[in-house]
Design an enzyme around this catalytic site. Structure first.
Site, mmCIF file in Angstrom:
data_model
loop_
_atom_site.group_PDB
_atom_site.id
_atom_site.type_symbol
_atom_site.label_atom_id
_atom_site.label_comp_id
_atom_site.label_asym_id
_atom_site.label_seq_id
_atom_site.Cartn_x
_atom_site.Cartn_y
_atom_site.Cartn_z
ATOM 1 N N GLY A 240 0.752 -1.244 0.000
ATOM 2 C CA GLY A 240 0.000 0.000 0.000
ATOM 3 C C GLY A 240 0.781 1.290 0.000
ATOM 4 C CD GLU A 275 0.153 -9.409 1.091
ATOM 5 O OE1 GLU A 275 -0.707 -8.618 0.649
ATOM 6 O OE2 GLU A 275 -0.150 -10.506 1.589
ATOM 7 N N PRO A 276 4.646 -5.408 -0.666
ATOM 8 C CG PRO A 276 6.935 -4.883 -0.741
ATOM 9 C CD PRO A 276 5.949 -5.862 -0.137
ATOM 10 N NE ARG A 278 0.508 2.503 -6.154
ATOM 11 C CZ ARG A 278 -0.554 2.525 -6.964
ATOM 12 N NH1 ARG A 278 -0.462 3.121 -8.126
ATOM 13 N NH2 ARG A 278 -1.687 1.970 -6.594
ATOM 14 N NE ARG A 314 -1.997 3.390 -11.463
ATOM 15 C CZ ARG A 314 -1.931 4.578 -10.932
ATOM 16 N NH1 ARG A 314 -1.341 5.561 -11.585
ATOM 17 N NH2 ARG A 314 -2.443 4.814 -9.754
ATOM 18 C CE1 TYR A 318 -8.265 2.106 -10.442
ATOM 19 C CE2 TYR A 318 -6.072 2.349 -11.370
ATOM 20 C CZ TYR A 318 -7.094 1.552 -10.921
ATOM 21 O OH TYR A 318 -6.942 0.188 -10.943
ATOM 22 C CB CYS A 343 -12.865 5.312 -31.016
ATOM 23 S SG CYS A 343 -11.840 5.446 -32.471
ATOM 24 C CD GLU A 344 -13.607 4.341 -23.893
ATOM 25 O OE1 GLU A 344 -13.973 4.795 -22.808
ATOM 26 O OE2 GLU A 344 -13.784 3.159 -24.232
ATOM 27 C CE1 TYR A 372 -1.277 -3.150 -8.837
ATOM 28 C CE2 TYR A 372 -0.079 -1.264 -7.972
ATOM 29 C CZ TYR A 372 -0.634 -2.517 -7.796
ATOM 30 O OH TYR A 372 -0.528 -3.125 -6.576
HETATM 31 N N1 LLP Z 1 -1.511 -6.986 -1.111
HETATM 32 C C1 LLP Z 1 -2.797 -7.048 -1.486
HETATM 33 C C2 LLP Z 1 -3.684 -8.017 -0.833
HETATM 34 C C3 LLP Z 1 -3.281 -6.187 -2.483
HETATM 35 O O1 LLP Z 1 -4.567 -6.247 -2.836
HETATM 36 C C4 LLP Z 1 -2.411 -5.261 -3.102
HETATM 37 C C5 LLP Z 1 -2.878 -4.361 -4.157
HETATM 38 C C6 LLP Z 1 -1.063 -5.233 -2.703
HETATM 39 C C7 LLP Z 1 -0.650 -6.111 -1.688
HETATM 40 C C8 LLP Z 1 -0.044 -4.321 -3.283
HETATM 41 O O2 LLP Z 1 -0.337 -2.985 -3.020
HETATM 42 P P1 LLP Z 1 0.711 -1.846 -3.400
HETATM 43 O O3 LLP Z 1 1.912 -2.008 -2.487
HETATM 44 O O4 LLP Z 1 1.101 -2.008 -4.815
HETATM 45 O O5 LLP Z 1 -0.027 -0.597 -3.156
HETATM 46 N N2 LLP Z 1 -4.519 -0.993 -10.127
HETATM 47 C C9 LLP Z 1 -4.424 -0.026 -9.061
HETATM 48 C C10 LLP Z 1 -3.839 -0.607 -7.806
HETATM 49 C C11 LLP Z 1 -4.605 -1.795 -7.263
HETATM 50 C C12 LLP Z 1 -3.989 -2.412 -6.054
HETATM 51 C C13 LLP Z 1 -4.642 -3.664 -5.699
HETATM 52 N N3 LLP Z 1 -4.092 -4.357 -4.580
HETATM 53 C C14 LLP Z 1 -3.628 1.173 -9.551
HETATM 54 O O6 LLP Z 1 -3.217 1.186 -10.695
HETATM 55 O O7 LLP Z 1 -3.450 2.139 -8.805
#
Ligand code: LLP
Length: 419
Positions: A240, A275-276, A278, A314, A318, A343-344, A372
């Site tokens: 996150g 669980e990193p 991004r 993205r 978003y 085309c949108e 992502y």
């Molecule tokens: N663990 C779990 C259970 C998750 O659902 C996620 C992301 C992560 C770890 C990794 O999170 P991070 O460290 O990358 O923030 N497509 C979206 C992001 C969706 C994230 C979904 N879950 C975007 O492009 O912003």
């Protein structure tokens, strides 16, 4: 810090000038930097030095490319997967099964079986129903699934609604108010060793406070569960941590995150799992694109690039900001609408953006596209799938072929009764 910078007037990925990649591979193409991936893995690991027992499991969904997983696996990272497809990728990249954790609200029976057969390290169970099914499958196989129960702590992560996962009405985890009771039920089942709890409240978090609040709640729950006689040895704190998308934007550094984690979890006496996604991959990649043409507009001109929302979803999904800049900036600037060919109207990367002056044929990049990005690509408008390149010093390799629209069409059939 990343390894994409202008040297002698031209943007390089490490020591490779981006025009060289565009020439060899075509555009659009994702370009990843190995040195940046390794640096981010190291920085994250060092930030958690004070945590004695841990597993850092890269969130494969953020960038599942095999070569990227190989680089990160070599850095000692495990993998957080949410489908059997991701699990197979992690295994194919050489990540040990016991360093793989399986999250996700919709694990199918087939996926549970495949993950048990592969001997993965941990299932993060997201509901009582899932736990009961997993226990039955494992018991029938004579196996014991190592599990945590994912908790929905009802904390607002303060991020975009579509990537917020820890509020009571989100689909993830079990309500913290019912956690003790559900834990008690599942812990008694043969086939599972329910050894801890997990949490993940959302992605691109710009503030540590919601994370801290969620971790505090988890700490209290661990205490309560132990009080009820359960043995708690593992806590999964999810991912996150946000990254800067805008130049000059300041987000909590991994070191601040690590210090907060060490402080809040002090004395828990568990193995912590992270669980990193991004924060490891985001700034390790750019999307390299070429300007198709510049079209006059009523207000600002439209810079039409050959990348589109199918390649980088993205902004359309978003309203996300991706910094856009020329590969060979002249110094002149312009204000433009940056759009793709689809085309949108949603196929718009930015409106009224001040950026380097660009003309037809010029190369440009969208930054912070390593997470992502390619993983969310589609073939909408029959555009095929974007290629991916990994740079390592002065060399580069195509690590995902461009899948041409024709190859996708080749997988389709017209039934005989339609011919
Ligand atoms: N663990 C779990 C259970 C998750 O659902 C996620 C992301 C992560 C770890 C990794 O999170 P991070 O460290 O990358 O923030 N497509 C979206 C992001 C969706 C994230 C979904 N879950 C975007 O492009 O912003």
């Amino acid at each position: 810090m990343d390894h994409f910078a202008i040297t002698n007037g031209v943007m390089h990925a490490e020591d490779v000038p981006l025009p060289q990649i565009a020439e060899a591979v075509g555009t659009p193409v994702y370009v990843y930097s190995r040195a940046t991936l390794e640096r981010h893995a190291r920085v994250f690991r060092e930030a958690l030095e004070a945590v004695p027992d841990k597993l850092i499991a890269f969130a494969v969904k953020s960038n599942p490319n095999l070569a990227v997983l190989k680089v990160l696996g070599r850095q000692g990272m495990g993998a957080d997967v949410v489908s059997v497809g991701e699990m197979r990728r992690a295994l194919a990249a050489g990540i040990a099964p016991d360093m793989i954790v399986f999250s996700g609200v919709g694990k199918t029976t087939a996926e549970m079986i495949a993950a048990l057969d592969a001997g993965i390290g941990q299932f993060n169970i997201e509901s009582e129903e899932e736990g009961i099914e997993l226990a039955a499958i494992a018991a029938a196989k004579g196996k014991v699934a190592q599990c945590t129960l994912r908790i929905n702590p009802d904390v607002d992560a303060g991020t975009h609604d579509k990537i917020s996962t820890g509020k009571a009405d989100n689909k993830f985890g079990v309500p913290i108010s019912e956690a003790g009771q559900i834990f008690g039920k599942l812990a008694g089942l043969p086939g599972v060793n329910l050894r801890g709890v997990a949490v993940h409240i959302g992605s691109q978090l710009a503030d540590l406070a919601p994370l801290e609040a969620a971790f505090e709640k988890l700490g209290a729950l661990v205490k309560a569960l132990r009080g009820a006689g359960h043995v708690i040895t593992h806590v999964d704190l999810g991912g996150g941590l946000g990254v800067p998308y805008r130049i000059g934007e300041v987000l909590p550094a991994p070191a601040e995150y690590g210090a907060m984690v060490a402080r809040v979890t002090h004395g828990w006496g568990v193995k912590l799992i992270f669980e990193p996604g991004r924060v490891i991959a985001g700034n390790a990649g750019v999307l390299l694109t070429r300007v198709v043409r510049v079209k006059r507009g009523i207000n600002d001109p439209f810079v039409i690039v050959d990348a589109a929302m199918n390649d980088l979803a993205r902004p359309a999904l978003y309203g996300a900001y991706h910094h856009f800049e020329a590969v060979a900036p002249s110094g002149a600037r312009m204000t433009a609408n940056i759009v793709g060919p689809i085309c949108e109207t949603g196929d718009t990367f930015a409106m009224g953006r001040e950026c380097d002056k660009l003309e037809a044929g010029d190369l440009a990049v969208f930054r912070t596209a390593g997470a992502y990005g390619a993983t969310m690509a589609s073939s909408y408008n029959s555009r095929g799938f974007v290629a991916e390149v990994l740079v390592d010093g002065d060399k580069f390799a195509v690590v995902a072929d461009r899948i041409e629209a024709g190859a996708i069409m080749d997988a389709e059939r017209v039934p005989e009764w339609l011919i």
